[in-house]
Motif scaffolding. Structure first.
Motif, PDB file in Angstrom:
ATOM      1  N   ALA A 200      47.650  36.517  62.115  1.00 10.00           N
ATOM      2  CA  ALA A 200      46.651  35.939  62.985  1.00 10.00           C
ATOM      3  C   ALA A 200      47.402  36.187  64.418  1.00 10.00           C
ATOM      4  CB  ALA A 200      45.961  34.653  63.371  1.00 10.00           C
ATOM      5  N   TRP A 202      49.752  38.572  64.390  1.00  9.00           N
ATOM      6  CA  TRP A 202      50.308  40.226  65.106  1.00  9.00           C
ATOM      7  C   TRP A 202      49.197  40.844  65.138  1.00  9.00           C
ATOM      8  CZ3 TRP A 202      55.257  39.886  65.222  1.00  9.00           C
ATOM      9  CH2 TRP A 202      55.417  39.662  64.240  1.00  9.00           C
ATOM     10  N   THR A 203      47.765  40.273  64.370  1.00  7.56           N
ATOM     11  CA  THR A 203      46.433  40.720  64.886  1.00  7.56           C
ATOM     12  C   THR A 203      45.951  40.423  66.542  1.00  7.56           C
ATOM     13  OG1 THR A 203      45.197  40.334  62.703  1.00  7.56           O
ATOM     14  CG2 THR A 203      43.887  40.336  64.617  1.00  7.56           C
ATOM     15  N   ASP A 204      46.153  39.493  67.055  1.00  8.33           N
ATOM     16  CA  ASP A 204      46.211  38.915  68.227  1.00  8.33           C
ATOM     17  C   ASP A 204      46.953  39.430  69.591  1.00  8.33           C
ATOM     18  OD1 ASP A 204      43.962  36.333  67.438  1.00  8.33           O
ATOM     19  OD2 ASP A 204      45.831  35.271  67.742  1.00  8.33           O
ATOM     20  N   ARG A 206      47.875  42.966  68.544  1.00 10.52           N
ATOM     21  CA  ARG A 206      46.855  43.903  68.623  1.00 10.52           C
ATOM     22  C   ARG A 206      46.397  43.944  69.552  1.00 10.52           C
ATOM     23  NH1 ARG A 206      48.924  44.047  63.133  1.00 10.52           N
ATOM     24  NH2 ARG A 206      46.930  43.215  62.454  1.00 10.52           N
ATOM     25  N   ASP A 207      45.313  42.796  69.846  1.00  7.72           N
ATOM     26  CA  ASP A 207      43.683  42.766  69.784  1.00  7.72           C
ATOM     27  C   ASP A 207      43.998  42.832  71.573  1.00  7.72           C
ATOM     28  OD1 ASP A 207      42.738  42.942  67.888  1.00  7.72           O
ATOM     29  OD2 ASP A 207      42.197  40.915  67.495  1.00  7.72           O
ATOM     30  N   ALA A 208      45.387  42.089  71.746  1.00  8.99           N
ATOM     31  CA  ALA A 208      45.713  41.950  73.579  1.00  8.99           C
ATOM     32  C   ALA A 208      46.399  43.509  74.123  1.00  8.99           C
ATOM     33  CB  ALA A 208      46.256  40.978  73.319  1.00  8.99           C
ATOM     34  N   GLY A 209      46.600  44.644  73.556  1.00 11.99           N
ATOM     35  CA  GLY A 209      47.285  45.221  73.615  1.00 11.99           C
ATOM     36  C   GLY A 209      48.083  45.664  73.736  1.00 11.99           C
TER      37      GLY A 209
END
Length: 211
Positions: A200, A202-204, A206-209
């Motif tokens: 999560a 890495w996902t966060d 990415r989601d935050a740009g």
């Protein structure tokens, strides 16, 4: 290059070398001498490396630099076994993702990532005077680092742990060169590399740009 290779054998006390690298031939290190240095490499340097490899004196040849376009250009002139790329595939710099890393994968060239901490800031965080690529970090880099730090904190992951593990997730990357100065730092680096990191995180990022 041949003289340097012979001197290296003498200093190391070896009969051959596994991997022989041309080091710091890019403009980052060579400055105004870059064009002259590249001409030397293209006019005979690469031939010397290939002769050493074909003779069995070395098992593989490569180049170590801070600028991926230098490596991209050299790949047009000779087949390489590996590159050492410093500062250019990190949590703060992923410009190699679109073109260069896919190319080395296609052509079977190994990548060793150096300076995964961007010369300091991904260890210290966005503190006053933090270093990025051998110089004080810009406000833009400081702001990006603060965003990465905040997400790492939410997942209880030290910034350095995320920074050291990030490059190794890419299939083109075969090794990491963290650059510890003393045995304690090596042990700490190994501890970070062996620790689990929640997906999560890495996902966060990415989601935050931020990645």
């Amino acid at each position: 290059i041949m003289r340097s290779f012979e001197h290296s054998l003498q200093r190391l006390g070896l009969e051959r070398i596994d991997l022989l690298l041309l080091h710091d031939i890019g403009s980052f290190s060579q400055k105004d001498n870059h064009d002259h240095t590249m001409r030397q490499v293209l006019d005979g340097g690469l031939r010397a490396l290939e002769e050493l490899r074909s003779s069995g004196a070395v098992r593989g040849i490569g180049v170590g630099v801070n600028e991926w376009p230098v490596l991209d250009e050299l790949m047009n002139h000779a087949p390489f076994d590996m590159f050492l790329l410093a500062n250019r595939y990190t949590l703060l710099d992923q410009a190699v993702l679109d073109h260069f890393l896919p190319r080395v994968q296609r052509e079977g060239v190994g990548i060793v990532i150096g300076a995964a901490l961007n010369t300091g800031i991904l260890l210290t965080g966005a503190i006053p005077g933090a270093q990025f690529d051998y110089a004080p970090a810009s406000e833009e880099i400081l702001e990006r680092t603060r965003g990465i730090e905040a997400i790492c904190k939410c997942h209880d992951v030290p910034l350095i742990r995320a920074a050291l593990n990030f490059p190794l997730a890419h299939p083109a990357v075969t090794a990491l060169l963290p650059g510890p100065a003393v045995a304690r730092e090596l042990e700490e680096n190994l501890g970070h590399l062996r620790a689990d990191i929640p997906a999560a995180l890495w996902t966060d990022l990415r989601d935050a740009g931020l990645m």
